[in-house]
Scaffold this motif. Sequence first.
Motif, mmCIF file in Angstrom:
data_model
loop_
_atom_site.group_PDB
_atom_site.id
_atom_site.type_symbol
_atom_site.label_atom_id
_atom_site.label_comp_id
_atom_site.label_asym_id
_atom_site.label_seq_id
_atom_site.Cartn_x
_atom_site.Cartn_y
_atom_site.Cartn_z
ATOM 1 N N PHE A 108 -7.484 0.999 -3.560
ATOM 2 C CA PHE A 108 -6.286 0.613 -2.831
ATOM 3 C C PHE A 108 -5.019 0.847 -3.652
ATOM 4 C CE2 PHE A 108 -9.097 -2.164 -0.117
ATOM 5 C CZ PHE A 108 -8.971 -1.355 0.996
ATOM 6 N N ALA A 109 -5.085 0.653 -4.959
ATOM 7 C CA ALA A 109 -3.921 0.926 -5.803
ATOM 8 C C ALA A 109 -3.592 2.417 -5.791
ATOM 9 C CB ALA A 109 -4.181 0.446 -7.227
ATOM 10 N N TRP A 110 -4.605 3.261 -5.896
ATOM 11 C CA TRP A 110 -4.381 4.708 -5.847
ATOM 12 C C TRP A 110 -3.822 5.126 -4.501
ATOM 13 C CZ3 TRP A 110 -6.821 8.270 -2.607
ATOM 14 C CH2 TRP A 110 -6.513 9.595 -2.861
ATOM 15 N N ARG A 111 -4.389 4.563 -3.428
ATOM 16 C CA ARG A 111 -3.938 4.909 -2.074
ATOM 17 C C ARG A 111 -2.479 4.482 -1.855
ATOM 18 N NH1 ARG A 111 -4.933 8.241 2.193
ATOM 19 N NH2 ARG A 111 -4.488 7.174 4.114
ATOM 20 N N ASN A 112 -2.110 3.328 -2.368
ATOM 21 C CA ASN A 112 -0.723 2.852 -2.252
ATOM 22 C C ASN A 112 0.238 3.793 -2.967
ATOM 23 O OD1 ASN A 112 0.541 0.896 -0.854
ATOM 24 N ND2 ASN A 112 0.277 -0.702 -2.395
ATOM 25 N N LYS A 113 -0.161 4.293 -4.136
ATOM 26 C CA LYS A 113 0.680 5.237 -4.881
ATOM 27 C C LYS A 113 0.840 6.535 -4.079
ATOM 28 C CE LYS A 113 0.959 7.512 -9.338
ATOM 29 N NZ LYS A 113 0.305 7.741 -10.615
ATOM 30 N N LEU A 121 -18.222 -5.822 -9.036
ATOM 31 C CA LEU A 121 -18.051 -4.380 -9.154
ATOM 32 C C LEU A 121 -17.427 -3.791 -7.895
ATOM 33 C CD1 LEU A 121 -18.558 -1.767 -10.768
ATOM 34 C CD2 LEU A 121 -20.769 -1.626 -9.588
ATOM 35 N N VAL A 122 -17.895 -4.224 -6.738
ATOM 36 C CA VAL A 122 -17.325 -3.743 -5.476
ATOM 37 C C VAL A 122 -15.855 -4.136 -5.371
ATOM 38 C CG1 VAL A 122 -17.409 -4.024 -2.968
ATOM 39 C CG2 VAL A 122 -19.511 -3.630 -4.249
ATOM 40 N N ALA A 123 -15.521 -5.360 -5.755
ATOM 41 C CA ALA A 123 -14.130 -5.807 -5.708
ATOM 42 C C ALA A 123 -13.253 -4.968 -6.643
ATOM 43 C CB ALA A 123 -14.041 -7.285 -6.086
ATOM 44 N N LEU A 124 -13.748 -4.667 -7.830
ATOM 45 C CA LEU A 124 -12.988 -3.848 -8.773
ATOM 46 C C LEU A 124 -12.759 -2.444 -8.227
ATOM 47 C CD1 LEU A 124 -11.714 -3.441 -11.583
ATOM 48 C CD2 LEU A 124 -13.975 -2.737 -12.378
#
Length: 85
Positions: free
Chosen positions: A20-25, A11-14
Amino acid sequence: MGKLGLNFVALVALVLVLVFAWRNKQRSAWIRAGRCYACGATPSSTDKHGRICTDCVQTRVIRYWLAGFMAVVAAGVATWVYWPA
């Protein structure tokens, strides 16, 4: 590690992957707009490459030192607790 521990790690990994995907966007949008890629603000002063504001650089240095200190303390505590007597 029990089943509950593995589920927690998964769960933590997900959650980390999603954050991180949102932050990259967000970072990509900020870079295209000419803003600081770390915070999205319009920087009054930037680094030599013009991508990150001075406040973010100072904050990043503090975070790196704090993370290093916490890692050393955690390693010391783990060694003290798990070292065979």
